[in-house]
Design an enzyme around this catalytic site. Structure first.
Site, PDB file in Angstrom:
ATOM      1  CG  HIS A   9      12.080 104.843  -2.468  1.00 39.69           C
ATOM      2  ND1 HIS A   9      11.049 105.733  -2.253  1.00 39.69           N
ATOM      3  CD2 HIS A   9      13.044 105.196  -1.591  1.00 39.69           C
ATOM      4  CE1 HIS A   9      11.361 106.569  -1.298  1.00 39.69           C
ATOM      5  NE2 HIS A   9      12.585 106.275  -0.870  1.00 39.69           N
ATOM      6  CD  GLU A  79      17.995 107.772   2.698  1.00 37.79           C
ATOM      7  OE1 GLU A  79      19.223 107.585   2.572  1.00 37.79           O
ATOM      8  OE2 GLU A  79      17.336 108.532   1.942  1.00 37.79           O
TER       9      GLU A  79
END
Length: 202
Positions: A9, A79
């Site tokens: 990202h 994550e």
């Protein structure tokens, strides 16, 4: 030959200041949005058959700005849960634990919603992702599969693709907005490109 395309990202405020960002759902900064949008020309020539993202906003938004349509989310791409180290920099952790190294020493449990994970637990999650996507890549006629997720998660995933233990993700640094590819050579898993930055603004 179809490849597994990995996208970290774009920049967030915490990634910019090097704070561990696991489950905290932060938006992209203006620079992060620019990085994501700049991925369009890198991805446009590819035949993309499937897009899977982390459910966290920074990954979902990166996929949108990169022009990746029809994305689905997979919680296994979330994550690493950094537990009690969420939002804290490595420098701050080392003031309390000199010489601390995430990949070797792990994390401490956090408060509600941040129990923390070991690198082996992250490895179990990415193994499940790879089990689902590996059958979709590798044949000459198959399109690419794109995964949009997070730095440490994608580093562990890369290690597992290459047959390495999860902690070997330490070998691969990964910048915000960067693109990497995993594929095959002579029928064996291979790293085909790594940490290619999003193009600079014109």
């Amino acid at each position: 030959m179809g490849e597994l395309v990995l996208i970290r990202h774009g920049e967030t405020e915490w990634s910019r200041t090097r704070r561990h960002t696991g489950l905290t759902d932060l938006p992209l900064t203006g620079e992060g949005e620019r990085q994501a949008g700049a991925l369009r020309p890198l991805l446009a020539p590819r035949d993309i058959g499937r897009v899977v993202t982390s459910p966290l906003l920074r990954a979902v938004r990166t996929a949108e700005l990169a022009g990746l349509e029809g994305a689905v989310t997979d919680p296994d791409l979330t994550e690493w849960d950094y537990g009690g180290y969420e939002g804290i920099t490595t420098a701050d952790i080392r003031r309390r634990r000199p010489g601390w190294y995430l990949w070797r020493d792990g994390i401490v449990p956090g408060g509600p919603g941040h129990p923390g994970e070991s690198v082996e637990e992250v490895g179990e999650r990415v193994d499940r992702v790879l089990e689902r996507v590996e059958p979709l890549v590798g044949d000459d006629a198959e399109p690419d599969v794109v995964l949009v997720a997070h730095s440490h998660l994608l580093r562990v995933l890369t290690a597992r693709w290459l047959g390495l233990p999860p902690a070997s993700g330490a070998l691969f640094t990964l910048a915000t907005g960067a693109v990497s590819t995993l594929g095959h050579e002579h029928g064996r898993h291979a790293l085909t490109s790594w940490n290619v930055p999003s193009p600079s603004a014109p």
